[in-house]
Write an enzyme that holds these catalytic residues in place. Sequence first.
Site, mmCIF file in Angstrom:
data_model
loop_
_atom_site.group_PDB
_atom_site.id
_atom_site.type_symbol
_atom_site.label_atom_id
_atom_site.label_comp_id
_atom_site.label_asym_id
_atom_site.label_seq_id
_atom_site.Cartn_x
_atom_site.Cartn_y
_atom_site.Cartn_z
ATOM 1 N N CYS A 142 4.508 6.165 12.951
ATOM 2 C CA CYS A 142 4.602 5.215 14.221
ATOM 3 C C CYS A 142 3.446 5.669 15.139
ATOM 4 O O CYS A 142 3.340 6.811 15.072
ATOM 5 C CB CYS A 142 5.983 5.560 14.804
ATOM 6 N N ASN B 236 0.894 -1.151 0.015
ATOM 7 C CA ASN B 236 -0.065 0.091 -0.035
ATOM 8 C C ASN B 236 0.798 1.201 -0.005
ATOM 9 O O ASN B 236 0.515 2.402 -0.497
ATOM 10 C CB ASN B 236 -0.907 0.071 1.374
HETATM 11 C C1 LIG Z 1 -6.509 -0.663 3.414
HETATM 12 C C2 LIG Z 1 -5.664 -1.853 3.609
HETATM 13 C C3 LIG Z 1 -6.133 -2.803 4.538
HETATM 14 C C4 LIG Z 1 -7.026 -2.647 5.516
HETATM 15 O O1 LIG Z 1 -8.454 -2.499 4.959
HETATM 16 P P1 LIG Z 1 -9.860 -2.115 5.733
HETATM 17 O O2 LIG Z 1 -11.056 -2.339 4.642
HETATM 18 O O3 LIG Z 1 -9.272 -0.431 5.840
HETATM 19 O O4 LIG Z 1 -9.792 -2.697 6.842
HETATM 20 C C5 LIG Z 1 -5.419 -4.115 4.623
HETATM 21 N N1 LIG Z 1 -4.353 -4.036 3.699
HETATM 22 C C6 LIG Z 1 -4.019 -3.413 2.737
HETATM 23 C C7 LIG Z 1 -2.772 -3.666 1.815
HETATM 24 C C8 LIG Z 1 -4.492 -1.962 2.792
HETATM 25 O O5 LIG Z 1 -4.293 -1.268 1.879
#
Ligand SMILES: *Cc1c(COP(=O)(O)O)cnc(C)c1O
Length: 394
Positions: A324, A150
Site C-alpha cells: 500500500c 502478476n
Molecule cells: C508489470 C506489469 C504492468 C506494467 O508494465 P510496465 O512495463 O512496467 O509499465 C502491467 N500489468 C501487469 C500485469 C504487469 O505485471
Amino acid sequence: MKPVYLDNNATTMVAPEVLEEMLPFFGELYGNPSSMHTFGGQVGIRLKQARTDIAEVLGCRADELIFTSCGSEGDNTAILSALAAQPEKRHLITTRVEHPAVLSLAKHLEEKGYEVTLLGVDESGRLDIEELKGAIRKDTALVSVMYANNETGTIFPIPEIAALCKARGVLFHTDAVQAVGKVDIDLEKLPVDMLVLSGHKLHAPKGVGVLYVRRGTPFRPFLIGGHQERGRRAGTENTAGIIGLATAMKLAKANMASENSTVKALRDRLESGLLASIPHSQINGDIGHRLPNTSSIAFKFVEGEAILLMLDQYGICASSGSACTSGSLEPSHVLRAMGVPFTFAHGSIRFSLSRYTTDAEIDLVLDKLPGIIETLRRMSPFTEESMPKPACTC
Ligand SMILES: *Cc1c(COP(=O)(O)O)cnc(C)c1O
C-alpha cells in the site's frame, strides 16, 4: 555476487540473444527509421521486420501493432482511447485484482466522473462470469480484464470473456503483460479488441511494449505529434528495444512448451518443499489455473517484509506483493480482494521463476526459508488477536 533471482514478475533479465541483437542499434545503426536517407532507411527495414515477426508470433497483422514505452502506457492508451472514441459511453468495467496500470487509472477516471464497476474475485482469485454479464450496460465503453495476475499467477478465462464482450457489442481489452511469453496467445482466434504486453517481463529490455488494436476498433491516440505508428503513437521509435522485443518473443514462442514444463517442475518442487517444512503455510491463487512460474505462498503470523529482508541476506530476491502506498502494514489489494485472512495475507511472499532459474537456487530457498520463518515467529509471536489490523482502506 549473482542474485538468486526469483522476482521475474517484477522484471526479467535481458536474454543474451536479445542483447546481442540490440547492440548494433546503440552503435553504428543509430539512424532514424523514418529518415529518407539510406542510413536511416536500413534501420527502418529492420524495424519493419521486427514488427512482422511480432505480428507472426501473436497471430495478427503488422499494422495492428503499436509500439509503446511500457505496459502502463499500453493499458492507459487502450482505456483512454475506448472512452475518447465513444464519448456517449461513460461506464468502464474492470476487476479488483488488476495491476495499478489499470486499477489506479480506473480510480482516477471515477474521480473524473466516469462510472466504474470493479468485479470481485473468489477466495482462489477467480472471476464470476455471471457477475460480469450482469455488469455490462448500454453505456459500457470497455471491459478490461487482465490475462494473468502478476501476484498470484491466476489465469483468467480470457477467450470466454472476450467472446462474451464481442457478443454483447462491448469493446474488450486485456492486460496480457504477465501472459505473453508464458501462455500461447493466437490473436487470430482470440476475439479481443486490444491487448497489451511489455518487453521487460519476457527477457526484452525495459522501455518497450506493444499495444495491439484489432483492425476496425475505434482508436484515439494518447501521444500526439509525429506520424509514427501510422499516427497512433507519436515519438521516434525505440529501435533497439523493438528489435530486442521481437527476438525475445520469437525465443519465448519457440521454447514455450519445454520451458513451461521445466519452470513448473521447479516451482512445484519449491511449493511442496516449503508447505511440507513450514507449518501454517498455504498457496494463494487458483492452483489449477496459474502461470507455471508464479508461486504466492502465505506464512501465517509473520510479516512479508521481514521475510524479504532475511532472504535478501542470502541474495534471494522475491516480493511481498505491491504494498500500500501509505506505507502501512496493509497487504496487497489482490490478496484482500480474494479475502485471504489477514494473518496469512500479511506474510505472503511471491516467488516468480524464469528459464534461468536453477535447481540449486530452489535448494537454497528450501534450505534457508524454514529457519527464517521459525526465527521470525519466535521473535514476534503474533496471534489472531495481536496481529496488526488493516490501517487503511486503499
Ligand atoms: C508489470 C506489469 C504492468 C506494467 O508494465 P510496465 O512495463 O512496467 O509499465 C502491467 N500489468 C501487469 C500485469 C504487469 O505485471
